[in-house]
Design an enzyme around this catalytic site. Structure first.
Site, mmCIF file in Angstrom:
data_model
loop_
_atom_site.group_PDB
_atom_site.id
_atom_site.type_symbol
_atom_site.label_atom_id
_atom_site.label_comp_id
_atom_site.label_asym_id
_atom_site.label_seq_id
_atom_site.Cartn_x
_atom_site.Cartn_y
_atom_site.Cartn_z
ATOM 1 N N GLU A 90 -9.592 -1.696 4.854
ATOM 2 C CA GLU A 90 -10.223 -1.377 6.131
ATOM 3 C C GLU A 90 -11.498 -2.205 6.293
ATOM 4 O O GLU A 90 -12.034 -2.734 5.309
ATOM 5 C CB GLU A 90 -10.586 0.121 6.160
ATOM 6 C CG GLU A 90 -9.425 1.066 5.832
ATOM 7 C CD GLU A 90 -8.423 1.231 6.971
ATOM 8 O OE1 GLU A 90 -8.290 0.315 7.808
ATOM 9 O OE2 GLU A 90 -7.754 2.278 7.026
ATOM 10 N N HIS A 108 -7.303 -4.197 9.880
ATOM 11 C CA HIS A 108 -7.036 -4.093 8.436
ATOM 12 C C HIS A 108 -5.804 -4.897 8.027
ATOM 13 O O HIS A 108 -4.901 -5.125 8.830
ATOM 14 C CB HIS A 108 -6.925 -2.632 7.972
ATOM 15 C CG HIS A 108 -5.702 -1.894 8.389
ATOM 16 N ND1 HIS A 108 -5.633 -0.518 8.426
ATOM 17 C CD2 HIS A 108 -4.478 -2.308 8.786
ATOM 18 C CE1 HIS A 108 -4.432 -0.138 8.812
ATOM 19 N NE2 HIS A 108 -3.714 -1.198 9.032
ATOM 20 N N ASN A 154 -7.607 -1.919 13.857
ATOM 21 C CA ASN A 154 -8.998 -2.195 13.450
ATOM 22 C C ASN A 154 -9.092 -3.484 12.624
ATOM 23 O O ASN A 154 -10.131 -3.767 12.045
ATOM 24 C CB ASN A 154 -9.549 -1.016 12.634
ATOM 25 C CG ASN A 154 -8.770 -0.795 11.355
ATOM 26 O OD1 ASN A 154 -7.779 -1.486 11.097
ATOM 27 N ND2 ASN A 154 -9.208 0.151 10.555
ATOM 28 N N ASP A 160 0.827 -1.216 0.000
ATOM 29 C CA ASP A 160 0.000 0.000 0.000
ATOM 30 C C ASP A 160 0.860 1.263 0.000
ATOM 31 O O ASP A 160 2.086 1.202 0.140
ATOM 32 C CB ASP A 160 -0.977 -0.004 1.190
ATOM 33 C CG ASP A 160 -0.321 -0.398 2.508
ATOM 34 O OD1 ASP A 160 0.916 -0.280 2.614
ATOM 35 O OD2 ASP A 160 -1.041 -0.819 3.419
HETATM 36 P P1 PGA Z 1 2.273 -1.235 12.480
HETATM 37 O O1 PGA Z 1 1.094 -1.219 11.422
HETATM 38 O O2 PGA Z 1 3.232 -2.281 12.047
HETATM 39 O O3 PGA Z 1 2.880 0.136 12.417
HETATM 40 O O4 PGA Z 1 1.660 -1.553 13.811
HETATM 41 C C1 PGA Z 1 0.505 -2.427 11.045
HETATM 42 C C2 PGA Z 1 -0.646 -2.162 10.110
HETATM 43 O O5 PGA Z 1 -1.364 -1.160 10.288
HETATM 44 O O6 PGA Z 1 -0.849 -2.951 9.190
#
Ligand code: PGA
Length: 275
Positions: free
Chosen positions: A163, A158, A156, A85
């Site tokens: 999302e 995702h 959340n 992404d």
């Molecule tokens: P993070 O993000 O590794 O910074 O916790 C993970 C994500 O949102 O996929």
């Protein structure tokens, strides 16, 4: 080469669940899986196609791959990468873009050919954002799909920037292509620290690889670290697949045999005893 210390390895709902002794051991466990694929491709002179993730979680994984490249001469010359992404809109040169993140943590430090590293372009004009994502899917398909998809999980649930979309059915969500999405409030709040604590500075949109490509990867490695992930990890692993928690789709019967979850003890702390 240090071998990671594993506290528990079990099968759960058809997938493999590893609880490592520490966050560092979790990163080493993921790095060893990636190294195995990279080394095999190098030995056989065939391409290895990796789907890569950004965020805090993969940093120690990339640091270990860089170390292995430096100290053990593992080579990325046969590797092709596709990142999950990118924020939208953002310039690839922006210090906060995921393109810059990947350059800093991996691309500039290993022998991956620059033309083999693909990140969705957060600077395409709005009218072409979805089309650019469709091209990304076609490139991945033309490369034969992903040998491995590395994932983190948002608070959340995702995966990538897919999302929660409770109005969609699981089947509909699982088939979604790569596309432009609106970021969830939780995602933007968690990203604010990177943007100087200013929520307004966090892009409202993103480009993300879709579940169709992610869930088709021949191997899927999901890494979650820390107590802030404990609640969502427990939901993703114990609730039936639901589009309220996109990571729960990794339990789908046609996907789960290819999935390994790697947790540290804090991220695993709210899981019921699965042994
Ligand atoms: P993070 O993000 O590794 O910074 O916790 C993970 C994500 O949102 O996929």
């Amino acid at each position: 080469m240090l071998e990671p210390s594993i506290r528990q390895e079990t099968r759960h709902r058809g997938l493999t669940l590893i609880v490592a002794a520490t966050a560092h051991d979790a990163a080493l466990t993921a790095a060893r899986i990636i190294q195995g694929i990279v080394n095999e491709a190098d030995r056989r002179h065939v391409k290895a196609t990796l789907g890569l993730a950004t965020g805090k979680t993969p940093q120690a994984i990339y640091a270990e791959l860089v170390r292995a490249h430096r100290d053990e001469r593992i080579s990325f010359r046969h590797v092709v990468t596709y990142n999950l992404d990118e924020y939208y809109p953002i310039s690839p040169r922006d210090p906060l873009s995921y393109r810059t993140y990947m350059h800093r943590h991996l691309f500039a430090q290993v022998d991956l050919p620059p033309e083999s590293a693909h990140v969705l372009d957060g600077s395409v004009p709005p009218a072409f954002a979805d089309e650019a994502c469709q091209f990304f899917d076609r490139w991945i398909d033309a490369d034969g799909g992903l040998d491995l998809q590395l994932l983190g999980i948002g608070r959340n649930g995702h995966i990538g920037f897919n999302e929660p979309e409770p109005h969609r059915s699981v089947a509909e969500f699982a088939a979604l292509p790569s596309r432009k999405v609106t970021l969830d409030v939780v995602t933007r709040a968690d990203a604010a620290a990177d943007f100087g604590g200013n929520l307004d500075a966090v892009p409202k949109y993103a480009l993300t690889v879709g579940p169709r490509v992610i869930l088709a990867a021949r191997r899927i490695v999901m890494v979650a670290l820390g107590s802030s992930k404990a609640r969502i990890v427990a939901r993703a692993l114990t609730e039936d697949p639901t589009t309220e928690v996109p990571a729960s789709l990794l339990q789908l019967p046609e996907v789960a045999p290819r999935v390994t979850w790697i947790l540290d003890p804090d991220a695993a702390s709210l899981l019921p005893d699965l042994t």
